[in-house]
Structure formats: C-alpha cells, structure tokens
Design an enzyme around this catalytic site. Structure first.
Site, PDB file in Angstrom:
ATOM      1  N   LEU A 152       0.972  -1.182   0.067  1.00  0.00           N
ATOM      2  CA  LEU A 152      -0.160  -0.137   0.035  1.00  0.00           C
ATOM      3  C   LEU A 152       0.712   1.203   0.067  1.00  0.00           C
ATOM      4  O   LEU A 152       1.967   1.190   0.604  1.00  0.00           O
ATOM      5  CB  LEU A 152      -0.904   0.039   1.297  1.00  0.00           C
ATOM      6  CG  LEU A 152      -1.992  -1.007   1.271  1.00  0.00           C
ATOM      7  CD1 LEU A 152      -2.826  -0.808   2.594  1.00  0.00           C
ATOM      8  CD2 LEU A 152      -3.122  -0.941   0.193  1.00  0.00           C
ATOM      9  N   ASP A 153       0.467   2.262  -0.842  1.00  0.00           N
ATOM     10  CA  ASP A 153       1.157   3.432  -0.531  1.00  0.00           C
ATOM     11  C   ASP A 153       1.395   3.946   0.619  1.00  0.00           C
ATOM     12  O   ASP A 153       0.845   3.605   1.632  1.00  0.00           O
ATOM     13  CB  ASP A 153       0.492   4.569  -1.354  1.00  0.00           C
ATOM     14  CG  ASP A 153       0.364   4.425  -2.950  1.00  0.00           C
ATOM     15  OD1 ASP A 153       1.368   3.509  -3.465  1.00  0.00           O
ATOM     16  OD2 ASP A 153      -0.522   4.715  -3.530  1.00  0.00           O
TER      17      ASP A 153
END
Length: 302
Positions: free
Chosen positions: A136-137
């Site tokens: 995930l960012d």
C-alpha cells in the site's frame, strides 16, 4: 464440550453460543475473566479456531467450531501506533496499516511495516521474518497480508489474482460525483519523473480496471467504494483523477488543495482471499476511518 491437556483447553462451540464473537466466548469459557485479560490472551496468540491462530476479537463462532485456549503465558504483543495485528497463523500475518508508514523500506527510509513485524516476530520467538506480498502507498491505510514463510510468499505472489476474491477501498474524493457507479479502464505507465498516468491506447502500458460506487455525497465531496480488478501502482489515485474527482489529500494526483482529513483519504477496508497453504477462505474487513465518516455526518444518503 471441554477437553484439557498440559498445553491448552479445547472447547467445542454449542448451539447456545452460535454466532457469539470470539472475545465474548473466551471470557465465558474461562469463567468470566475480565475483558482486558481475554484481549491479552487473544492478542498474545493464545487462541486457535479450528487449528488456526487468530487475534480477531469479533470473529463470529459457529456450532461445532473448535476453540483452543492456551494455558501458557501469552506471547509478545504487537504494540505499534502504525500497525495493528488482525490475524496470525504459522504462515501469514494480516495487519491494518495506518497512514504515514511504508509497506517496506527503501534506500531513503528503513523504518517500515516490515521492520515493525520483524521486531514483533523476533520478540515472540517465531524464528521467521515477514515477507512482503503486496504493497500500500505510504499514505494509504488499511489491510495487508505478509507471509511468514517463503512457500506462502511465493504462492501468494504467483497466484495473487486467483487467490484474492475481493479487494476493496473506501475513499473521500473531491466534488459531487453525478455518476453513481461505473468503471474506469486504461493502460498505466510512468513518465520520466516516475509519475503514473493513463493511456487509452490498448497495450500502451499495464492494463488497469477499477469499479466504483458512490455511497455518500455532499456538495463538495463524495464517499466512494472502489473495487480493483487489477492492482497497478497508484491505480485508484490515477483513475479518480481521470474522472475529475481526485482523492482528497492526494498531492501527487490533483487532490492537494482539498484535504479535509489532513491525510490521503484512501483506505483498504476489505481483503478476502484463500489461504495459500490450507485453502481456507479468509475474510477481513475494517471500518471506514472515523475522519472520513465525519465529513458526511448527519447527512441523508444520496
């Protein structure tokens, strides 16, 4: 039904306890111990359901399920403001990541979810490390799975799209979306500055498909559920920008000026997948962040 040995006490869920959350069942089975003690047992890896370790307090139990409660001292507890442990067994860790931390380190930043998990595994004498499966960012929150074995990592990576049955996000985006549901399709590629953008020329980049459904509206914002058919880099952020409704707080793709939550308003709330080793269906959901809900408080559904 109750059975005991030197290591654990085993219970079989009766009709009377059908549907009871796991935390309440542990409290009841151990003669009404306190909620705090029951949470410590769960968080410390002291409970298995049908042979699988779990820390999910609200897991509903069904008639005939086998619940093993350990008599040993609870293992180390994962304590981190950035990472919450949702599920653990011999092969996997499922966590809920907070915004502001990388999934894995890079040359500029060593501290990341992986280092938090590796420290926890070392303290709990697990004799393994956390293996990254997907990312995930940094500023996206939500559910992630890490492997504890190379075998589980390889199966998850090689068969991710067959193993994952449902992966969804919730986002607050700028503007009032008039189209209540639909899909965005494009081919994603990076420019020289490593910023991802859409091409609508078939084959010009990596194919990406995102489905969206509007849940709530104000004059300024929309609460949107997003379901991924593909998992490309920055896919949701690029596709929402393409629609003219960037994710709020997204400094990279057009949402910097509209930041009501003081964070990137993107959260991975659902991860349903098949266990890479046992084949068991695993389903995890987390609530919509309170900051997202506050934007739409006291407003009727639209």
């Amino acid at each position: 039904m109750r059975q005991s040995n030197n290591k654990s006490t085993q219970f079989s869920v009766s009709q009377a306890d059908d549907g009871m959350p796991l935390l309440a069942y542990v409290m009841k089975s151990l003669h009404g111990i306190s909620r705090t003690k029951a949470k410590a047992i769960l968080s410390g890896g002291g409970v298995r359901v049908n042979g699988q370790f779990t820390t999910q307090h609200d897991q509903p139990l069904r008639v005939g399920m086998r619940v093993d409660i350990s008599k040993r001292k609870p293992r180390a507890v994962l304590q981190s403001q950035f990472v919450r442990l949702v599920y653990e067994d011999r092969h996997l860790l499922v966590i809920d990541k907070q915004p502001g931390i990388l999934s894995m380190g890079n040359e500029h930043q060593v501290f990341c979810v992986k280092t938090v998990l590796d420290d926890y595994l070392q303290k709990s004498h697990s004799k393994c490390t956390a293996h990254v499966v997907h990312r995930l960012d940094r500023d996206t929150s939500g559910l992630m799975v890490y492997a504890k074995t190379i075998e589980a990592q390889q199966i998850l990576e090689e068969h991710w799209h067959e193993i994952v049955s449902d992966r969804r996000y919730i986002a607050v985006v700028s503007g009032r979306m008039e189209q209540k549901s639909g899909s965005v399709e494009s081919w994603l590629k990076d420019n020289k500055a490593f910023v991802t953008y859409s091409s609508h020329v078939p084959g010009d980049g990596k194919y990406a498909l995102t489905h969206f459904k509007v849940l709530r509206l104000t004059d300024k914002h929309s609460l949107v559920e997003l379901r991924l058919e593909t998992g490309r880099k920055n896919q949701i952020r690029v596709h929402m920008h393409d629609l003219g409704h960037p994710v709020c707080g997204d400094v990279k793709y057009g949402g910097a000026a509209d930041n009501p939550c003081h964070r990137l308003c993107l959260h991975a709330f659902r991860l349903h997948f098949r266990h890479p080793i046992t084949g068991e269906p695993l389903r995890f959901d987390t609530p919509t962040p309170q900051a997202f809900k506050d934007i739409f408080r006291r407003l009727p559904s639209s």
